[in-house]
Structures are given as C-alpha cells and as structure tokens.
Design an enzyme around this catalytic site. Structure first.
Site, PDB file in Angstrom:
ATOM      1  N   GLN A 174       0.655  -1.296  -0.058  1.00  0.00           N
ATOM      2  CA  GLN A 174      -0.035   0.074  -0.050  1.00  0.00           C
ATOM      3  C   GLN A 174       0.805   1.200  -0.029  1.00  0.00           C
ATOM      4  O   GLN A 174       1.670   1.332   1.026  1.00  0.00           O
ATOM      5  CB  GLN A 174      -0.923  -0.063   1.142  1.00  0.00           C
ATOM      6  CG  GLN A 174      -1.985   1.328   1.231  1.00  0.00           C
ATOM      7  CD  GLN A 174      -2.679   1.342   2.337  1.00  0.00           C
ATOM      8  OE1 GLN A 174      -2.249   1.907   3.306  1.00  0.00           O
ATOM      9  NE2 GLN A 174      -4.084   1.271   2.203  1.00  0.00           N
TER      10      GLN A 174
ATOM     11  N   TYR B  98      -5.640  10.810   4.064  1.00  0.00           N
ATOM     12  CA  TYR B  98      -4.186  10.987   3.736  1.00  0.00           C
ATOM     13  C   TYR B  98      -4.111  11.909   2.276  1.00  0.00           C
ATOM     14  O   TYR B  98      -5.469  12.461   1.770  1.00  0.00           O
ATOM     15  CB  TYR B  98      -3.568   9.970   3.444  1.00  0.00           C
ATOM     16  CG  TYR B  98      -3.453   9.207   4.829  1.00  0.00           C
ATOM     17  CD1 TYR B  98      -2.627   9.727   6.156  1.00  0.00           C
ATOM     18  CD2 TYR B  98      -3.751   8.124   5.214  1.00  0.00           C
ATOM     19  CE1 TYR B  98      -2.696   9.147   7.203  1.00  0.00           C
ATOM     20  CE2 TYR B  98      -3.823   7.232   6.526  1.00  0.00           C
ATOM     21  CZ  TYR B  98      -3.205   7.901   7.509  1.00  0.00           C
ATOM     22  OH  TYR B  98      -3.257   7.469   8.742  1.00  0.00           O
TER      23      TYR B  98
END
Length: 357
Positions: A98, A179
């Site tokens: 990720q 994020y």
C-alpha cells in the site's frame, strides 16, 4: 461461510480465497524506513490470505506521516522488502504494497530538512503526531504548487516500480483515511481554485492522475485503489460524498485497475451505489453500521452473499489470528487483539499470536 473460500481473479492475480488482509500501520520499521526480519515473519504467518495488503508505505521522504513507518523510495528500502515478499510467496501467498502519502498528516520532525508537510491547501488536520517525547500538533501544511503535484505523482509511480522490483505482486493506492489523495478529494481540506479544486471533477483530478501514472508504470492490472467515502479520519470532511465518488469511479473505471477497495464507514447505501457504478473487482472492508466494529467473518460472508463485494478485508481479525481462514472454517475460537501492542515494539503482539495447532 463457504463464500469466503471461493477463488477470485483480480487483475493478474488468481486469489485462492476472498479473505483479504487489510492494511494496518504497525510502526516497526527502523528509522531509515527499512523493514526487518520480524516483518517478514509477520506477513509470512498470514500468507493464507487470498491477498495481503501491507501497512501504509511512504513513496517519498515527504510522504511520511508517522514514526517508524516503512518506505519504498530508496534502494535500501527495496532490498529490505525482498525477504518479506519472498517469504510470503514461498508460503503460497500474494502481497500488494500500500503506497500512502500522508500529506498534511505529517510533521517537520519526520523530515531531514525540517520542512513543512504538504497539502492541497494550507489547512491543518487538527490532529497530532505521536513521538516518544510526546504528542506534537500537526502544523499548517505548505500548499502544493503545480510542480509539487507533478512531483508527488511521479514519486507514486517511481515507488510502484520499486515495489515490483522488491517482489510485490502489485500496489494499492491509499485514497482513504484522510491522507493526501483524500485530502484532495475532500472539500473540507481542498479549497483550491485551480484545476485541482472546486467541483467534484476537479477534486478527483490528482487521484486519477496518480492512478494513471502508476498504471502506466507497472500495468493497471497490478494496481488497486482504496477509498473511505464519507470518512472523517484525520480531520477530512466531504460535503458532497455521493457526487464526489460517482465522479471518481467514473474516471477510474476506464483505467482497468485490479480492484477498488472500500473502507465502509457505516453507509451501506453508499457502498451499494459504488458497487453499481464500478465495473471491476470490489473489495469491501465491511462496516454496514457505525457500531459494527470490528468487522467479523459473518459480516464479510453476508456482504458476499448480498452481492455488494467480490472479496472482503479484515484488519484486527488478521492482526490477532495469523491462521484466520483455518479458524473461520473451524468456527473459531478467535484470539483477541491487544491494542497496547498495535504500534511500535518488538515481536510481542506482532508475531507471537498463537495458531489453532
């Protein structure tokens, strides 16, 4: 719950089951962003997952958001990941990295130059960074210029190439949990007036450009994308979630990505809407109601039977139960996760959870 054990094709991958290990930050890398032997053991133990998605891994120095998190932007980091992917593959598993750029969820103490974190707009998260010396308020980030945006996009692509070099089967782009990618998506954190702000179509531009650049770098069938529609983690807020994610899905769909991964935040109607609009494989971290935490195998199997997902991901269940598929087949029992060892530390609460045998 036999639905959980049917094979599935996702991009180039043939998954042996539909139980996905969700990404979980564990903060056990050394200070230069390198993983260690204990990380290889942690993921090897969980290789019976249909797919492992690693903890968030920064694609650049400025992408770091927490202490002791790993990177994929240096040769040393690539070399450190190879025993991890090798161990998982030797055990018959599949693993994606990720890629997570934290954006404004960062702090100058994390960066060698002591500079500010980056964000779409100069709006602080309102959250704090944990350090051994105490909590530090996230500062107001530096608003990204067009050159900054182009550089961040290129860093995602370079990091994806590094992931393949390190032996990963593919990458997942972290567009959730407040994020950088979601910071661009959300109008509470993105007040730009240029081509990257304003309308839902403009706010999805950065996400789509990153997905396209990474797809061009390693092939779209090696790329997944994670979202958390309506989520407010790390101070993000969206006033137009249905329209926003319809625009995002419409722009991502033609790329032919391996999968879309939804972190559900108690809005099953939103999940159904995305499911109807997304033409490819859909992985769901299932939480159909706000209080359905943590997700359980029963929730996952129900989501598959209901047709809202092709595979389901779990976090705490995998953290505490390295042999989760075997435990599900046996009807339990399940280990309880120890929150005191979630972040940082050694093998305790990491590789020492017992298996059924």
């Amino acid at each position: 719950m036999r639905e959980l054990f049917e094979p599935l094709s996702a991009g180039k991958l043939e998954l042996s089951n539909r139980l996905v290990m969700a990404p979980m930050t564990r903060s056990r890398a050394v200070e230069d962003g390198k993983v260690t032997d204990v990380t290889a053991e942690y993921y090897r133990q969980r290789a019976t997952a249909g797919l492992i998605i690693t903890e968030g891994t920064q694609p650049s120095v400025r992408g770091q958001g927490y202490i002791w998190t790993p990177g994929l932007h240096s040769d040393d980091q690539v070399e450190a990941w190879r025993p991890v992917t090798g161990a998982v593959h030797a055990a018959g598993g599949r693993i994606f990295a990720q890629l997570m750029h934290a954006g404004r969820v960062g702090h100058p103490v994390l960066y060698p130059d002591g500079g500010l974190p980056l964000g779409p707009s100069p709006i602080a998260s309102g959250e704090r960074l944990f350090t051994p010396d105490g909590l530090l308020d996230h500062p107001v980030p530096r608003e990204m210029t067009l050159d900054d945006i182009a550089q961040a996009t290129a860093e995602f692509a370079a990091s994806a190439r590094n992931a393949i070099d390190a032996g990963f089967d593919g990458v997942e782009l972290h567009g959730a949990n407040g994020y950088l990618i979601q910071q661009f998506l959300a109008d509470g954190s993105n007040t730009r007036t240029d081509a990257y702000g304003g309308t839902p179509g403009n706010r999805t531009r950065f996400a789509v450009e990153v997905a396209r650049a990474v797809s061009d770098a390693i092939g779209p069938d090696r790329v997944g994308f994670r979202v958390s529609p309506g989520g407010n983690a790390n101070g993000v807020s969206e006033s137009d979630t249905p329209e926003l994610y319809s625009a995002l899905v419409a722009s991502l769909a033609p790329l032919g990505l391996a999968y879309l991964h939804i972190m559900e935040v108690g809005d099953r109607a939103m999940t159904r809407r995305i499911r109807a609009e997304w033409p490819g494989t859909l992985i769901l971290n299932p939480h159909p109601t706000p209080d359905s935490f943590p997700a359980t195998p029963e929730y996952g199997a129900a989501a598959l039977r209901d047709g809202v997902a092709d595979a389901v991901s779990f976090a705490e269940m995998w953290l505490a139960n390295p042999d989760l598929p075997a435990r599900i087949r046996a009807g339990g029992p399940y280990n309880d996760a120890d929150p005191a060892t979630f972040y940082g530390g050694d093998h305790r609460g990491y590789t020492d959870y017992p298996t059924l045998d």
